[in-house]
Write a protein that holds these residues in place. Structure first.
Motif, short mmCIF file in Angstrom:
data_model
loop_
_atom_site.label_atom_id
_atom_site.label_comp_id
_atom_site.label_asym_id
_atom_site.label_seq_id
_atom_site.Cartn_x
_atom_site.Cartn_y
_atom_site.Cartn_z
N UNK A 11 0.80 -1.21 0.00
CA UNK A 11 0.00 0.00 0.00
C UNK A 11 0.84 1.28 0.00
N UNK A 12 0.91 2.02 1.11
CA UNK A 12 1.60 3.31 1.11
C UNK A 12 3.04 3.17 0.64
N UNK A 13 3.75 2.17 1.18
CA UNK A 13 5.16 1.99 0.81
C UNK A 13 5.30 1.65 -0.67
N UNK A 14 4.36 0.88 -1.19
CA UNK A 14 4.39 0.53 -2.62
C UNK A 14 4.18 1.78 -3.47
N UNK A 15 3.18 2.57 -3.14
CA UNK A 15 2.91 3.78 -3.93
C UNK A 15 4.09 4.73 -3.91
N UNK A 16 4.69 4.89 -2.74
CA UNK A 16 5.85 5.78 -2.65
C UNK A 16 7.02 5.25 -3.46
N UNK A 17 7.30 3.95 -3.34
CA UNK A 17 8.46 3.37 -4.02
C UNK A 17 8.32 3.44 -5.54
N UNK A 18 7.12 3.16 -6.05
CA UNK A 18 6.92 3.19 -7.50
C UNK A 18 7.13 4.60 -8.03
N UNK A 19 6.56 5.59 -7.38
CA UNK A 19 6.70 6.95 -7.89
C UNK A 19 8.07 7.55 -7.59
N UNK A 48 12.65 11.11 -14.08
CA UNK A 48 12.04 12.20 -14.83
C UNK A 48 10.72 11.85 -15.47
N UNK A 49 10.15 10.71 -15.10
CA UNK A 49 8.87 10.28 -15.68
C UNK A 49 7.71 10.65 -14.75
N UNK A 50 6.55 10.91 -15.36
CA UNK A 50 5.27 11.14 -14.67
C UNK A 50 5.22 12.41 -13.84
N UNK A 95 1.99 7.88 -2.82
CA UNK A 95 2.32 8.66 -4.01
C UNK A 95 2.50 10.14 -3.67
N UNK A 96 1.63 10.66 -2.80
CA UNK A 96 1.78 12.06 -2.36
C UNK A 96 3.09 12.27 -1.63
N UNK A 97 3.50 11.27 -0.85
CA UNK A 97 4.77 11.36 -0.13
C UNK A 97 5.94 11.41 -1.11
N UNK A 98 5.88 10.58 -2.15
CA UNK A 98 6.94 10.59 -3.16
C UNK A 98 7.02 11.94 -3.86
N UNK A 99 5.85 12.50 -4.17
CA UNK A 99 5.83 13.82 -4.82
C UNK A 99 6.48 14.87 -3.92
N UNK A 100 6.15 14.84 -2.64
CA UNK A 100 6.70 15.83 -1.72
C UNK A 100 8.21 15.72 -1.62
N UNK A 101 8.74 14.51 -1.59
CA UNK A 101 10.19 14.34 -1.46
C UNK A 101 10.92 14.80 -2.71
N UNK A 102 10.22 14.92 -3.84
CA UNK A 102 10.83 15.41 -5.08
C UNK A 102 10.46 16.86 -5.35
N UNK A 103 9.91 17.53 -4.36
CA UNK A 103 9.57 18.94 -4.53
C UNK A 103 8.39 19.17 -5.44
#
Length: 353
Positions: free
Chosen positions: A237-245, A252-254, A270-278
């Motif tokens: 779940x959360x960890x999977x969404x973060x890791x994929x994004x 540089x994709x998506x 996914x929102x967490x991954x976005x935040x860590x990439x600014x």
């Protein structure tokens, strides 16, 4: 603290029905009938028992009083996760519906483990529950367990359904409608949405993936799916969404895509991954990134940004599943007709898309 006007009263503690019978002067069979249903005894006996119970400290043994009945008044529920607020909401809906019709819910959790799921089913059968509601794990569930339950008890599946048991009563969400709503919305307000999936072991995830593909083809758009394979070291779940994004954004994709996540917990990752990439998802943000989920998880309005999603009608699912199960329990003979009830979803448009 006791006061002179309210002296402390030590009630006699009584632990068995036999001792209670002697203490208040009512026969044990009369007490047993009273605890099953007070209307089963005369008004004189009722009043005598009521006054007697005021003088002593006694709690009837729940299982002893239930096991002596022809009907135990208990239904069993098996859910896959205790740490998932969706299932907390579903269980609340089930319990409230069951209480309204005079049933007590006994809950077991499979903890994402087929062996524990099997043991939970055996436990419910050993407790003489009158019927069972089961939210199965996925295609790694032990389907023999479900078959044994079904052969012994009225049985309804909720939330997700194995393809191998299409004839079983089922109450859940119409994922083709709900996922289609989200897909169409994202395609309208942004670019063609990408589907952030999960490893294909979860029935709902697979059905939502198929629904996404069907809607994209209907819209004349090319489906694109990521996240079918687990990322090494990532959890569920959360960890999977973060890791994929994390993987996609790092390449540089998506970064400017509309992304429909298979469920809200994956979307939170996914929102967490976005935040860590600014990056910040949302129609009001520059860059074009949009993230949406599915389920309307209770935390969705409080994420940053708040998560656009599709709400499942959890209350209706719980009520309908209980109603169908109780109907089967009380029927003198089975109609043999399968019940399939699917509820449409409702878009919840918030900041993330």
């Amino acid at each position: 603290m006791d006061t002179p006007d309210t002296p402390h009263v030590n009630k006699e503690r009584i632990d068995t029905m036999e001792h209670l019978s002697a203490a208040i002067g009512v026969s044990r069979p009369t007490l047993s009938r009273y605890f099953q249903d007070p209307d089963n005894v005369s008004r004189t006996s009722r009043e005598r028992i009521r006054k007697g119970l005021e003088r002593v400290e006694y709690v009837p043994n729940f299982f002893a009083t239930r096991m002596n009945r022809k009907s135990t008044g208990m239904i069993g529920v098996i859910i896959p996760y205790l740490n998932d607020l969706f299932f907390s909401r579903l269980l609340e809906a089930i319990e409230r519906a069951a209480m309204d019709v005079g049933y007590t819910v006994i809950t077991q959790c499979s903890h994402s483990d087929p062996a524990i799921e099997a043991r939970a089913a055996e436990t419910l059968m050993s407790m003489n529950v009158e019927g069972a509601l089961v939210a199965p794990l996925g295609n790694h569930s032990d389907l023999d367990v479900h078959e044994r339950l079904r052969s012994r008890l009225p049985f309804v599946m909720v939330d997700s359904r194995p393809d191998t048991m299409p004839e079983v009563d089922f109450v859940g969400t119409n994922h083709y409608h709900s996922t289609g709503l989200a897909t169409e919305y994202l395609a309208r307000v942004g670019g063609p949405p990408v589907f952030l999936a999960m490893p294909r072991v979860n029935f709902n995830a697979m059905e939502r993936e198929r629904a996404y593909i069907a809607k994209m083809e209907q819209l004349g758009l090319e489906p694109r799916i990521v996240g079918v394979e687990g990322v090494s070291g990532a959890g569920y779940f959360e960890a999977h969404g973060q890791a994929v994004l994390e993987r996609e954004f790092s390449s540089g994709r998506l970064v400017a895509s509309s992304i429909l996540c298979v469920n809200d917990r994956v979307a939170i990752g996914a929102l967490r991954a976005a935040a860590t990439h600014g990056l910040e998802a949302g129609a009001m943000q520059r860059g074009g990134l949009r993230i949406a989920g599915h389920d309307d998880y209770p935390l969705c309005p409080y994420t940053v940004p708040s998560l656009t999603t599709v709400a499942q009608n959890v209350d209706a699912i719980g009520r309908t599943a209980v109603a169908r199960l109780v109907e089967s329990i009380r029927a003198e003979k089975s109609s043999g007709k399968q019940i399939l009830k699917l509820f449409d979803g409702e878009m919840k448009i918030r900041e993330s898309a």
